[in-house]
Every structure is written in C-alpha cells, then in structure tokens.
Design a protein around this motif. Structure first.
Motif, short mmCIF file in Angstrom:
data_model
loop_
_atom_site.label_atom_id
_atom_site.label_comp_id
_atom_site.label_asym_id
_atom_site.label_seq_id
_atom_site.Cartn_x
_atom_site.Cartn_y
_atom_site.Cartn_z
N CYS A 234 0.80 -1.23 0.00
CA CYS A 234 0.00 0.00 0.00
C CYS A 234 0.83 1.27 0.00
O CYS A 234 0.32 2.34 0.37
N ASN A 235 2.09 1.20 -0.37
CA ASN A 235 2.97 2.36 -0.32
C ASN A 235 2.47 3.47 -1.23
O ASN A 235 2.23 3.27 -2.42
N GLY A 236 2.30 4.66 -0.68
CA GLY A 236 1.85 5.81 -1.47
C GLY A 236 0.37 5.85 -1.74
O GLY A 236 -0.09 6.70 -2.50
N LYS A 237 -0.42 4.96 -1.12
CA LYS A 237 -1.85 4.90 -1.36
C LYS A 237 -2.61 5.63 -0.26
O LYS A 237 -2.18 5.70 0.89
N LYS A 238 -3.80 6.14 -0.62
CA LYS A 238 -4.61 6.89 0.34
C LYS A 238 -5.24 5.99 1.40
O LYS A 238 -5.68 6.48 2.43
N GLY A 239 -5.31 4.71 1.12
CA GLY A 239 -5.91 3.79 2.08
C GLY A 239 -5.39 2.40 1.87
O GLY A 239 -4.95 2.04 0.78
N GLY A 240 -5.43 1.59 2.91
CA GLY A 240 -4.98 0.22 2.79
C GLY A 240 -5.35 -0.57 4.03
O GLY A 240 -5.63 -0.01 5.09
N ARG A 241 -5.36 -1.88 3.86
CA ARG A 241 -5.63 -2.74 5.00
C ARG A 241 -4.97 -4.09 4.82
O ARG A 241 -4.74 -4.54 3.69
N VAL A 242 -4.65 -4.72 5.94
CA VAL A 242 -4.11 -6.07 5.95
C VAL A 242 -5.01 -6.90 6.85
O VAL A 242 -5.20 -6.56 8.03
N LEU A 243 -5.58 -7.96 6.29
CA LEU A 243 -6.47 -8.84 7.04
C LEU A 243 -5.76 -10.14 7.33
O LEU A 243 -5.26 -10.80 6.42
N GLN A 244 -5.69 -10.51 8.60
CA GLN A 244 -5.11 -11.77 9.03
C GLN A 244 -6.10 -12.47 9.96
O GLN A 244 -6.98 -11.82 10.52
N PRO A 245 -5.97 -13.77 10.17
CA PRO A 245 -6.92 -14.47 11.04
C PRO A 245 -6.94 -13.94 12.47
O PRO A 245 -7.99 -13.93 13.11
N SER A 246 -5.78 -13.52 12.99
CA SER A 246 -5.70 -13.12 14.40
C SER A 246 -5.69 -11.62 14.62
O SER A 246 -5.83 -11.17 15.76
N CYS A 247 -5.52 -10.84 13.56
CA CYS A 247 -5.52 -9.39 13.72
C CYS A 247 -5.74 -8.74 12.37
O CYS A 247 -5.64 -9.39 11.32
N ASN A 248 -6.05 -7.45 12.39
CA ASN A 248 -6.22 -6.71 11.15
C ASN A 248 -5.89 -5.25 11.41
O ASN A 248 -6.01 -4.76 12.53
N ILE A 249 -5.47 -4.55 10.35
CA ILE A 249 -5.17 -3.13 10.44
C ILE A 249 -5.75 -2.43 9.21
O ILE A 249 -5.94 -3.06 8.17
N ARG A 250 -6.03 -1.14 9.37
CA ARG A 250 -6.56 -0.37 8.24
C ARG A 250 -6.27 1.10 8.45
O ARG A 250 -6.22 1.58 9.59
N TYR A 251 -6.07 1.83 7.36
CA TYR A 251 -5.95 3.28 7.43
C TYR A 251 -6.65 3.89 6.22
O TYR A 251 -6.76 3.26 5.16
N GLU A 252 -7.15 5.09 6.37
CA GLU A 252 -7.82 5.83 5.30
C GLU A 252 -7.61 7.32 5.52
O GLU A 252 -7.17 7.74 6.61
N THR A 253 -7.94 8.11 4.53
CA THR A 253 -7.93 9.56 4.68
C THR A 253 -9.35 10.09 4.89
O THR A 253 -9.61 11.28 4.70
N TYR A 254 -10.27 9.21 5.25
CA TYR A 254 -11.62 9.61 5.62
C TYR A 254 -12.07 8.72 6.78
O TYR A 254 -11.57 7.61 6.94
N PRO A 255 -12.99 9.18 7.62
CA PRO A 255 -13.41 8.38 8.78
C PRO A 255 -14.20 7.15 8.33
O PRO A 255 -15.18 7.27 7.61
N PHE A 256 -13.78 5.97 8.75
CA PHE A 256 -14.46 4.73 8.41
C PHE A 256 -14.89 3.97 9.65
O PHE A 256 -15.43 2.87 9.56
N TYR A 257 -14.66 4.52 10.81
CA TYR A 257 -15.10 3.93 12.07
C TYR A 257 -15.82 5.00 12.88
O TYR A 257 -15.75 6.19 12.55
N GLU A 258 -16.50 4.58 13.93
CA GLU A 258 -17.25 5.51 14.76
C GLU A 258 -16.28 6.33 15.60
O GLU A 258 -15.53 5.77 16.41
#
Length: 442
Positions: A234-258
């Motif tokens: 996700c280098n240089g991208k406005k958003g990205g996520r990595v999904l794994q069975p035991s954990c996950n991460i995500r980032y964006e330039t807009y609110p996607f969570y409460e």
C-alpha cells in the motif's frame, strides 16, 4: 403572554431529531459489506453426512445466535472434541453496535458455507466482522496466514511524509491495542483507533484490532507483522488494509469507524431572561414578528442538518465505492503464485549472457526483449521493462498474478518475473516466430 413561536420551535426541533434518528437507523441497518474469503485446501474436505458437517452446523448456529451483551467476540466448539469437532470464532469491529455485529455474524455464518461448501477450514471477512472455523483448535494461537491485502487505488500527496506519519501512528496503536485492558472477566479489548492531521485539509484515520483471546505479546507481534506488510502492498496509497486471522489493520484519509468525540463540559445555565414588555399599541405585532424570525432561522437550520447528514452518508458510500481493492493471499493463491514465479536477477543475467546485444530479439515502447537459456536448457524470452516506468510494485505484482492466471494454448505462457536491482522483467516461454494462423490452427 405565551407566544405561538414556542410551539413552532418545539415542533421543528422534534422534526430535526426524528429525521436524524431515522437516518441513523437506516445507516445502521445497511447490509454487512463483504470483503473477501479463503477456503482451505483440498486436503481438508468433509462429506455431507460426516460428523464434522453436523458439528459445523452446530458451531455456526451457536456463533450466529450468541447475543451476550457487550460481546463483540466469541469462540466456541461444535462437538465434544476430536476427531470431528469444529472450532470457530467471530470478531466484530470494536466500534460497531451489538445489533450490527449480530447481523454481520449471521450473514457470515450463512455465506461462508455457500462459498466454502466442503472445506474444513474457512475464513470470511466483512467490513464489520470476520468469522473463521477449523477442524483443529486454534483458540489463543496467533495465526499470521492466510492474509489479504487491500488498498485504495488513489495516490497520496507527499508519500514519504505520509508514510512516516502512518508508521508512527500504527506503532502507537499497536502498543495501545496490545496492552491489557479489561473487556470482561475472560478477555481484554484489543482494539484501538487514532485520527491525526496530515495536512491542513486532510486527516489520517487508522485502526488496529486483535482477537481478544491473544496474549499481549502475540497481539503485538501479529500487528507488527501486518504493519510491516504495508509498504509492500500500500505504499503511497490513500488507504490500505491487511487482514489476518488473528488481527487486522486499516488506514484511510476519511473516517471509516465511529469517532467518539469528547463532550465539552457543560456551561453554567444562564439565568432566565426577564419577560419582554408587551406594547400596548401593538401587543400581537411583536409576537408575530418574533415568530416569523424564529421560523426563518429554525426551519432552514433543521433542514440543513438533515441534508448535511444525508450528504455525509452518501459521501461515505461514494468513497467506499472508490476503494478499488486488490487482494493477495499468503497461502494457496496469489502470494504463492508470486513466490513460485519469482526469478533471481543473477539467473536472468546468466541466461541472457548479461543482456548481450546478440541475445536481443525485439524492441518496443515498453523496453527490450532478450532470448535466454536457463540452466536446465529451457529457452526463455525476457521482456526487460523500461526503468522510466512509473508503475509501482503493487500494480506490477497484481498484473503478474493476473497474467499468470490467463493461461491458454493460444497465449505465450508467462514463466515468471524479476524485480530486483532496479530491474523489472517478465519471463515468458520462448516461441519461434510463426504467423498468427499457425498459432490459431497449427
């Protein structure tokens, strides 16, 4: 004297609040957003009348019917134990409501059977939850694979500074999520979010989460592995996520969570205003004028709030549609394809006699093509792409996976690729020159 505008104001406020409430209900009632699924290999299959199938049905029923208050995570077993037992869990995003979590898990438990109808191992991810099951006990175990990478196709400005900010933020979140914070008597809440300023007009929103059955050490290690994958996908991208069975991460330039804003301390209640004097010459005129002013202010403001809320929801959905995702799995699919197709630069240099001009067989706008011979005697055609190409590693890897899957008897077969030492190359099987009718009919 009671002026009529007080009733009008009260009704306007009721209309605004009711509209916003109905809007929030319609937003919350939206169907869970499916992301991806992975089924186990053909070596772990079950039959319709098997014990595992009965236990799996029991497991999914228990997962989807779990309504424990404030429980966004649950793991359980179908059956009394091996052999034939089914182990499973669900994890909902830490900011969703219990109702949203329940709807997502119910949907996942139904769809995972349709997408993986015979495998004993399966994973399914939604934006609001994930669900997995297995024929072995994995509770409390940190699993890094299989994994899925997704990224926004839009590029960020100032990528180096953004990457530094993202790294610092993710590091802080990993530490926060892996700290022992009580969730209930059995588990801890391993969920953390953060939003920080990137530019004056743009913010970075980040989220990390582990399954609460992990220890603090395993949660931190799982998140560190996922964070370490961000530059590759996700280098240089406005958003990205990595999904794994035991954990996950995500980032964006807009609110996607409460986002739970901190409420300001209430200001002291002002003393009641003294009653306004009523003019003896025109007592009703002033009341009528005040009523018109209040209506002129309250009604547009109320409508503006409703329209603003609707616009925000539509904008969020539009942004979500722009999130063109490309997935890569770490087991049994795209990542395995990439690993099996990768050639060392030294191997290609030896095969092409260090890209000798005598081995050059073609040239185009993309670069040069060389003939080569591998150590086992196989003849290859090496397409050496121009170094001026602006294509990133993520896009290149995605195209390699796509071309590798497009195998056909009338297409030259892609043997692999090389991306090393500033070189970007595609390696095809070498086919002597023939006419098109020879390839089609010969």
């Amino acid at each position: 004297m009671v002026f009529p505008y007080k009733d009008i104001v009260s009704k306007a406020i009721v209309v605004v609040i009711t509209s916003l409430w109905l809007l929030s209900l319609s937003t919350e009632a939206a169907a869970p957003e499916y992301l991806y699924h992975i089924c186990g290999s053909n070596t772990t299959i079950y039959y319709p009348n098997s014990t595992f199938k009965s236990n799996l049905n029991l497991l999914l029923s228990n997962l989807s019917s779990n309504n424990t208050p404030n429980n966004l995570f649950y793991n359980t077993t179908g059956g009394s134990g091996p052999p034939g037992a089914a182990y499973g869990l669900f994890l909902c995003r830490g900011d969703v409501t219990i109702n949203v979590c329940h709807d997502c898990v119910l949907n996942a438990s139904q769809e995972i059977i349709q997408r993986c109808p015979k495998e004993k191992v399966a994973y399914i991810w939604y934006d609001q939850c994930m669900l997995r099951y297995d024929n072995r006990s994995f509770f409390g175990t940190m699993d890094e694979s299989p994994k899925v990478y997704m990224w926004n196709m839009q590029n960020i400005t100032e990528p180096d500074r953004f990457a530094q900010l993202l790294g610092d933020t993710m590091d802080k979140l990993a530490n926060r999520a892996s700290s022992d914070r009580s969730l209930n008597d059995q588990y801890v809440n391993r969920f953390a979010t953060e939003d920080v300023n990137f530019t004056r007009l743009q913010r970075l929103y980040s989220l990390v989460q582990c399954t609460p059955d992990l220890s603090a050490t395993d949660c931190n290690r799982c998140l560190r592995v996922a964070i370490g994958d961000l530059p590759n996908c996700c280098n240089g991208k406005k958003g990205g996520r990595v999904l794994q069975p035991s954990c996950n991460i995500r980032y964006e330039t807009y609110p996607f969570y409460e986002i739970k804003a901190t409420a300001p301390s209430p200001s002291p209640t002002p003393p009641p205003a003294p009653p306004l004097p009523i003019s003896s010459t025109n007592p009703r005129g002033k009341g009528k004028l005040s009523s018109e002013i209040i209506i002129a202010i309250v009604v547009p403001v109320g409508l503006s709030l409703v329209l603003l809320a609707i616009g925000f929801c539509l904008l969020s959905r539009k942004r979500r549609r722009k999130y063109n995702v490309v997935e890569e799995e770490n087991v049994g699919d795209e990542i395995t394809i990439l690993q099996s197709l990768q050639f060392d630069l030294s191997t290609i240099e030896v095969a092409t006699n260090n890209f000798s001009s005598d081995n050059k067989i073609g040239e185009g706008g993309f670069g040069l093509v060389y003939k080569g011979i591998l150590a086992d005697g196989q003849e290859i055609a090496v397409k050496r792409l121009s170094k001026t190409s602006s294509q990133g590693a993520a896009e290149f890897n995605n195209e390699v996976v796509l071309v590798a899957k497009l195998q056909h008897r009338n297409l030259v077969r892609l043997l692999g690729f090389c991306r090393e030492g500033g070189e970007t190359m595609l390696i095809y099987e070498y086919v002597p020159n023939h006419s098109l009718d020879w390839f089609l009919f010969g």
